[in-house]
Design a protein around this motif. Structure first.
Motif, PDB file in Angstrom:
ATOM      1  N   ALA A 699       1.080  -1.307   0.214  1.00 17.88           N
ATOM      2  CA  ALA A 699      -0.140  -0.053   0.044  1.00 17.88           C
ATOM      3  C   ALA A 699       1.116   1.712  -0.365  1.00 17.88           C
ATOM      4  O   ALA A 699       0.350   1.993  -0.470  1.00 17.88           O
ATOM      5  CB  ALA A 699      -1.103   0.342   1.142  1.00 17.88           C
ATOM      6  N   TRP A 700       1.870   0.780   0.815  1.00 23.56           N
ATOM      7  CA  TRP A 700       2.804   2.609   1.497  1.00 23.56           C
ATOM      8  C   TRP A 700       3.579   2.729  -0.492  1.00 23.56           C
ATOM      9  O   TRP A 700       3.829   3.768  -1.047  1.00 23.56           O
ATOM     10  CB  TRP A 700       4.005   2.018   2.078  1.00 23.56           C
ATOM     11  CG  TRP A 700       4.775   2.952   2.177  1.00 23.56           C
ATOM     12  CD1 TRP A 700       4.597   4.495   3.365  1.00 23.56           C
ATOM     13  CD2 TRP A 700       5.840   3.347   1.592  1.00 23.56           C
ATOM     14  NE1 TRP A 700       5.423   5.142   2.872  1.00 23.56           N
ATOM     15  CE2 TRP A 700       6.878   4.976   2.092  1.00 23.56           C
ATOM     16  CE3 TRP A 700       6.848   2.506   0.727  1.00 23.56           C
ATOM     17  CZ2 TRP A 700       7.789   5.242   1.222  1.00 23.56           C
ATOM     18  CZ3 TRP A 700       8.480   3.557  -0.255  1.00 23.56           C
ATOM     19  CH2 TRP A 700       8.488   4.611   0.921  1.00 23.56           C
ATOM     20  N   LYS A 705       3.204   7.361  -5.878  1.00 24.89           N
ATOM     21  CA  LYS A 705       3.095   7.963  -7.323  1.00 24.89           C
ATOM     22  C   LYS A 705       4.176   9.475  -7.519  1.00 24.89           C
ATOM     23  O   LYS A 705       4.342   9.320  -8.940  1.00 24.89           O
ATOM     24  CB  LYS A 705       1.877   8.565  -7.614  1.00 24.89           C
ATOM     25  CG  LYS A 705       0.211   7.059  -6.943  1.00 24.89           C
ATOM     26  CD  LYS A 705      -0.552   8.170  -7.640  1.00 24.89           C
ATOM     27  CE  LYS A 705      -1.662   6.794  -7.215  1.00 24.89           C
ATOM     28  NZ  LYS A 705      -3.280   7.172  -7.462  1.00 24.89           N
ATOM     29  N   GLN A 706       4.579   9.746  -6.575  1.00 28.12           N
ATOM     30  CA  GLN A 706       6.020  11.070  -6.680  1.00 28.12           C
ATOM     31  C   GLN A 706       6.892  10.262  -7.317  1.00 28.12           C
ATOM     32  O   GLN A 706       7.848  10.614  -7.911  1.00 28.12           O
ATOM     33  CB  GLN A 706       5.573  11.698  -5.678  1.00 28.12           C
ATOM     34  CG  GLN A 706       6.443  11.659  -4.607  1.00 28.12           C
ATOM     35  CD  GLN A 706       5.293  11.350  -3.945  1.00 28.12           C
ATOM     36  OE1 GLN A 706       4.329  10.784  -4.111  1.00 28.12           O
ATOM     37  NE2 GLN A 706       5.084  10.739  -2.656  1.00 28.12           N
ATOM     38  N   ASN A 707       7.033   9.160  -6.029  1.00 28.32           N
ATOM     39  CA  ASN A 707       8.393   8.214  -6.716  1.00 28.32           C
ATOM     40  C   ASN A 707       8.122   6.599  -6.884  1.00 28.32           C
ATOM     41  O   ASN A 707       8.182   5.898  -6.241  1.00 28.32           O
ATOM     42  CB  ASN A 707       8.973   8.281  -5.112  1.00 28.32           C
ATOM     43  CG  ASN A 707      10.074   7.568  -4.677  1.00 28.32           C
ATOM     44  OD1 ASN A 707      10.879   7.640  -6.397  1.00 28.32           O
ATOM     45  ND2 ASN A 707      11.305   7.689  -3.968  1.00 28.32           N
ATOM     46  N   PRO A 708       8.034   6.695  -8.828  1.00 21.86           N
ATOM     47  CA  PRO A 708       7.389   5.156  -8.806  1.00 21.86           C
ATOM     48  C   PRO A 708       8.692   4.032  -8.842  1.00 21.86           C
ATOM     49  O   PRO A 708       7.838   3.220  -9.175  1.00 21.86           O
ATOM     50  CB  PRO A 708       7.004   5.161 -10.275  1.00 21.86           C
ATOM     51  CG  PRO A 708       8.135   6.820 -10.453  1.00 21.86           C
ATOM     52  CD  PRO A 708       7.892   7.635  -9.626  1.00 21.86           C
ATOM     53  N   ASP A 709       9.719   4.450  -7.896  1.00 22.80           N
ATOM     54  CA  ASP A 709      10.635   3.597  -8.265  1.00 22.80           C
ATOM     55  C   ASP A 709      10.591   2.419  -7.246  1.00 22.80           C
ATOM     56  O   ASP A 709      10.900   1.667  -7.098  1.00 22.80           O
ATOM     57  CB  ASP A 709      11.963   4.294  -7.591  1.00 22.80           C
ATOM     58  CG  ASP A 709      12.156   5.403  -8.681  1.00 22.80           C
ATOM     59  OD1 ASP A 709      12.769   5.204  -9.938  1.00 22.80           O
ATOM     60  OD2 ASP A 709      13.757   5.912  -8.410  1.00 22.80           O
ATOM     61  N   TRP A 710       9.676   2.564  -5.974  1.00 27.62           N
ATOM     62  CA  TRP A 710       9.174   1.834  -5.440  1.00 27.62           C
ATOM     63  C   TRP A 710       8.545   1.194  -5.764  1.00 27.62           C
ATOM     64  O   TRP A 710       8.237  -0.425  -5.574  1.00 27.62           O
ATOM     65  CB  TRP A 710       9.080   2.928  -3.846  1.00 27.62           C
ATOM     66  CG  TRP A 710       9.649   3.533  -3.126  1.00 27.62           C
ATOM     67  CD1 TRP A 710      10.036   4.941  -3.034  1.00 27.62           C
ATOM     68  CD2 TRP A 710      10.907   2.684  -2.230  1.00 27.62           C
ATOM     69  NE1 TRP A 710      11.000   4.901  -2.048  1.00 27.62           N
ATOM     70  CE2 TRP A 710      11.669   3.741  -1.751  1.00 27.62           C
ATOM     71  CE3 TRP A 710      10.903   1.618  -1.933  1.00 27.62           C
ATOM     72  CZ2 TRP A 710      12.305   3.761  -0.776  1.00 27.62           C
ATOM     73  CZ3 TRP A 710      11.781   1.122  -1.325  1.00 27.62           C
ATOM     74  CH2 TRP A 710      12.745   2.516  -0.787  1.00 27.62           C
ATOM     75  N   ARG A 711       7.996   1.249  -6.855  1.00 30.18           N
ATOM     76  CA  ARG A 711       6.885  -0.124  -7.350  1.00 30.18           C
ATOM     77  C   ARG A 711       7.400  -0.874  -8.303  1.00 30.18           C
ATOM     78  O   ARG A 711       7.232  -2.066  -8.735  1.00 30.18           O
ATOM     79  CB  ARG A 711       5.655   1.125  -8.793  1.00 30.18           C
ATOM     80  CG  ARG A 711       5.203   1.589  -8.132  1.00 30.18           C
ATOM     81  CD  ARG A 711       4.152   2.344  -9.234  1.00 30.18           C
ATOM     82  NE  ARG A 711       3.028   3.462  -8.812  1.00 30.18           N
ATOM     83  CZ  ARG A 711       2.225   3.543  -9.044  1.00 30.18           C
ATOM     84  NH1 ARG A 711       2.278   3.256 -10.388  1.00 30.18           N
ATOM     85  NH2 ARG A 711       1.435   4.057  -8.432  1.00 30.18           N
TER      86      ARG A 711
END
Length: 901
Positions: A699-700, A705-711
């Protein structure tokens, strides 16, 4: 597609077919089904690999091509799998028939699109360009005439080039001679001496006839000479081991005469082929004997004679390949034979023979350096991979044999090391005079240092010798890093490997557990990896093979430290303390080395080195499991497991830059660590507990969305596999799915299942960016929705109507099947209605796939296994909803048609 990959795919399909047929005849139908499934998936992947370049080419040429969806193929495969699991032959046949139909249709459309692309390219590309491309594609690659021929290339030339019929004929005739000698020995009425004399005479005549034809046909002549010499060798062996030649001295004399004849013919005709043929036949001759086996001393002595003859040949001619093949045959064949057939009373004699073999090959290496000094550089090049390997390999392998033969005599081993060191010091002083063989002279100098370095650990006793090997390996490795010495680094690696192997021996041999030895050995392994990553100039010297060695070192060190800490700590907390101790050590080392700007030379060994921690934690959790719960013995254990998981998560997430570069590894490790921590939250319901923190993390990542690298964590195949594993196993094996059950959906297990389903669908949508097959994504989406939603309904029915749960009886229960039909049709209705309103054609096809499964279920299951009233309600309800779908949710138009309108 590269030719090698295509051939590997075809071989794989052939292997699957053969295994499936064999398993069917042996009544192993499960294996046949698995091979059939693998065959189907492999063929689809194979054709998909052919389709992808066409898609790219059509996009480049702006050609409108819409390839057929593979969803029907996957559905047909699932139908066949269901038939296999239920042992319904008619359902298997239906699934396979549908699969073949859709697959052939897919291939037909693929062929049509290929023709369209070809016709389009013919109008775009001029014939001249096409002809030039064709000439370029069909022209053979050019090779430099001065390129060196490797050992493997030389063997390929001898086997596959020249006159293959002649080579096959010689091989067949050699086998015929062996069979003839066996038959003559057992059946002919003549005396054995007369029989063997006739064979030897014929062999001698064939050899002479080959010499006579030398000027007319060289290849045919050499073949006849090799055949005749092979006959002489074989006849001599049969004569000696059948006691026709009674004395070893007489046999040795005859053998020397034949070898001298071979040497003479090889040198006179400048034929390495003849020398190689004779050497191989002579080496294989002892294995053709029908009477008895040679003892170890005879066999090793016989190979010594062969090596002496090879030494004579290569001393006069620079035929390095004979040295290499002779060395390999001696080590593999003679060494294995002596190991199997040798006896303790023969040890001293065998030691002398091994020393003689070693001396021969050391001489060959020294003579090679002399020839190198005399030859032109373009004509006689040094190849470190083979030549330096022979220079190092021969004395080291000989020393290893001698060391193992006198394993318990430390003074003798130390003296042997000193003798080898003195020998190579002398060779170094002789070789360094020639500047053109600088590399070989340095090799002799390195060998002298190697054998001197072996003396101190040898003089230590028992486990202290292991400590000596390990500490010396660390010191030499540090010296190698400071001096940029590759040879010293390889020596250090060898010493560390020897230390590890001997530690296993003393673990078994000693009457007590050598704790001090394993502490120092594990710390030495860790020290090597840490020191190599503390400075940038050290890191530049580390190769990929060294990184792989570091990974093995850390696996060994982690395993040893866990066992040592278990032995050090007492009481019920020893497992958690050991896990915490090693995890904390890794975190500290990671922070220190990151400050030293360590990169892949630390990250990869770190990731591999923590693997034993996860196995240790898994064993510990299984040990604490009872009746589907995790029963912690104390709160300290529970808290310690949570802290260990957090430490491992930090270890994977630091540095964060590694997430982009190795997302599969980092994603797998991070999710496993979070799951390990999460297990301590709700131990009474482990299947719920294990996914709490991963869901929070998911969820985090979705909110960033401003830092898509975590996806990136959730775009990996490893995270997809882990979540899919939970989806399957949790529903099947959870023993606490009904805890705190209030209403359907309003209970912990249903809520966590729906949350996991939402996360899984989101992960599948991210897979579209990774070029994952859309058909696979569609099938996984449909199956996950049906699987989890069906279990939500199944639990509700079990609570309120006492229907079966996780039993085969659910397939014959009318209430369950009616509920499934209505549920699936409702899901299809919602999906297709939403897709029709939003003009999402792929989503509509997804809902249509659910509707197709409902239809198959109605026809294949409900029609025959459900009572009359429920069957009527199933058909009426499904048909009514389908009618509504057809009216209010028609299929959206394709994008191309929508654009035209």
């Amino acid at each position: 597609m590269p030719k090698g990959q295509s051939e590997i795919r075809i071989i794989w399909l052939m292997v699957l077919t053969i295994v499936a047929v064999v398993a069917w005849f042996f009544d192993l139908k499960v294996v046949t089904y698995l091979c059939g499934l693998a065959f189907v998936m492999s063929v689809m992947h194979y054709v998909d690999a052919l389709q992808q370049p066409l898609t790219n080419l059509a996009t480049q040429q702006q050609i409108s091509v819409q390839f057929t969806s593979k969803v029907p193929l996957y559905i047909s495969s699932i139908v066949a799998i269901i038939g296999m699991s239920l042992n319904w032959s008619w359902l298997i046949g239906l699934g396979l028939t549908c699969w073949i139909f859709f697959f052939l249709r897919w291939l037909r459309r693929l062929e049509r699109y290929v023709q369209q692309i070809q016709s389009r390219l013919q109008h775009v590309v001029s014939p001249v360009v096409l002809q030039n491309d064709l000439n370029t594609a069909t022209s053979p690659p050019s090779h430099s005439s001065h390129s060196e021929i490797t050992l493997l290339e030389q063997i390929k030339q001898w086997i596959f080039q020249g006159n293959p019929v002649l080579k096959v004929a010689v091989l067949v005739l050699v086998v015929g001679i062996i069979l003839l000698l066996r038959f003559a020995t057992e059946h002919w009425q003549l005396s054995l001496a007369v029989k063997l004399a006739l064979v030897a005479a014929v062999s001698l005549v064939v050899t002479g006839f080959g010499v006579f034809l030398q000027r007319k046909n060289r290849s045919f002549s050499l073949a006849l000479e090799g055949l005749g010499l092979a006959g002489l060798f074989l006849t001599l062996f049969f004569a000696y081991y059948n006691h026709i030649i009674p004395h070893i001295y007489s046999a040795s004399l005859y053998f020397a005469v034949i070898m001298l004849l071979t040497l003479y013919l090889s040198l006179k005709q400048q034929s390495i082929e003849l020398a190689l043929m004779a050497m191989i036949i002579a080496a294989a001759a002892p294995f053709t004997l029908p009477v008895r086996d040679a003892n170890a001393v005879e066999f090793v002595a016989y190979y010594l004679v062969i090596n002496v003859c090879v030494a004579i040949l290569t001393t006069l001619r620079p035929w390095k390949i004979l040295n290499q093949i002779a060395f390999l045959m001696t080590v593999i064949v003679a060494g294995s034979y002596a190991f199997v057939h040798g006896h303790l009373q023969e040890r001293d004699t065998l030691a002398l023979l091994v020393s003689a073999h070693t001396a021969v090959f050391i001489w060959l290496g020294f003579r090679f350096s002399q020839l190198l000094a005399k030859q032109d550089v373009e004509q006689f090049k040094l190849k470190p991979a083979l030549d330096i390997a022979l220079i190092f390999g021969a004395p080291i392998v000989g020393y290893i044999f001698l060391y193992l033969m006198y394993f318990e005599k430390t003074l003798w081993q130390a003296g042997l090391s000193l003798a080898f060191a003195a020998l190579f010091a002398v060779l170094y002083s002789l070789a360094k005079r020639n500047q053109s063989v600088y590399l070989i002279s340095q090799s002799y100098f390195s060998l002298a240092l190697i054998f001197i370095s072996l003396i101190p650990p040898i003089l230590l006793e028992n486990e202290w010798s292991v400590i000596g090997w390990a500490i010396e390996g660390v010191l030499i490795f540090v010296f190698a890093l400071y001096r940029h010495s590759t040879i010293s680094r390889y020596l250090a690696i060898a010493l560390l490997i020897v230390a590890g192997l001997f530690s296993l021996y003393y673990w078994v041999d000693l009457a007590y557990f050598p704790t001090t030895m394993y502490w120092l050995l594990s710390l030495s392994y860790v020290a090597v990896v840490v020191i190599a990553n503390t400075h940038e100039k050290f890191q530049k010297q580390i190769t990929s093979s060294t990184i792989a060695f570091f990974s093995l070192l850390l696996i060994a060190a982690t395993s040893m430290l866990l066992l040592l800490l278990l032995d050090y700590f007492d009481g019920q907390h020893q497992y958690v303390l050991a896990l915490l101790g090693v995890s904390l050590t890794y975190v500290v080392l990671n922070e220190v080395l990151l400050r030293c700007k360590a990169t892949w030379s630390w990250l990869i060994p770190k990731w591999v080195g923590v693997i034993p921690l996860y196995f240790f934690a898994l064993i510990f959790v299984i040990n604490r499991s009872h009746l589907g719960e995790i029963v912690w013995h104390s709160q300290f254990e529970r808290l310690g497991m949570a802290i260990a998981g957090i430490l491992l998560s930090v270890l994977w997430l630091r540095p964060s830059a590694s997430v982009k570069l190795e997302k599969e590894w980092v994603s797998l490790g991070t999710l496993l660590s979070l799951a390990l921590t999460s297990l301590s939250l709700v131990p009474t319901m482990p299947y719920i507990s294990i996914m709490i923190l991963p869901l929070v993390f998911c969820a985090w990542c979705y909110s960033q969305k401003q830092n898509p690298d975590w996806r990136i964590f959730w775009q990996t195949r490893s995270s997809l596999a882990l979540v899919l594993l939970w989806i399957i196993c949790s529903q099947l094996f959870s023993q606490h799915a009904f805890e705190y059950y209030v209403l359907p959906v309003l209970n912990p297990f249903d809520l966590i299942s729906i949350a996991i389903l939402a996360g899984f669908i989101w992960m599948l949508s991210l897979q579209l960016e990774q070029d994952m097959d859309r058909g696979v994504i569609a099938v996984l989406s449909v199956l996950s929705v049906l699987w989890l939603s069906s279990y939500v309904v199944l639990r509700a029915l079990h609570i309120y109507f006492q229907t079966p749960y996780n039993e085969l009886a659910i397939w014959g229960n009318a209430t369950i099947q009616l509920s499934f039909t209505l549920l699936w049709v409702s899901l299809a209705f919602v999906t297709m209605n939403y897709a029709s309103q939003k003009h999402l054609r792929p989503l509509w096809i997804l809902g249509g796939s659910i509707l197709m499964l409902v239809t198959l279920k109605l026809v294949l299951l409900d029609l025959s296994h459900i009572g009359t009233l429920t069957r009527v309600i199933s058909f009426l309800g499904a048909g009514f909803v389908m009618l509504i779908i057809a009216y209010i949710a028609p299929i959206p138009e394709a994008e191309s048609k929508a654009l035209k309108s």
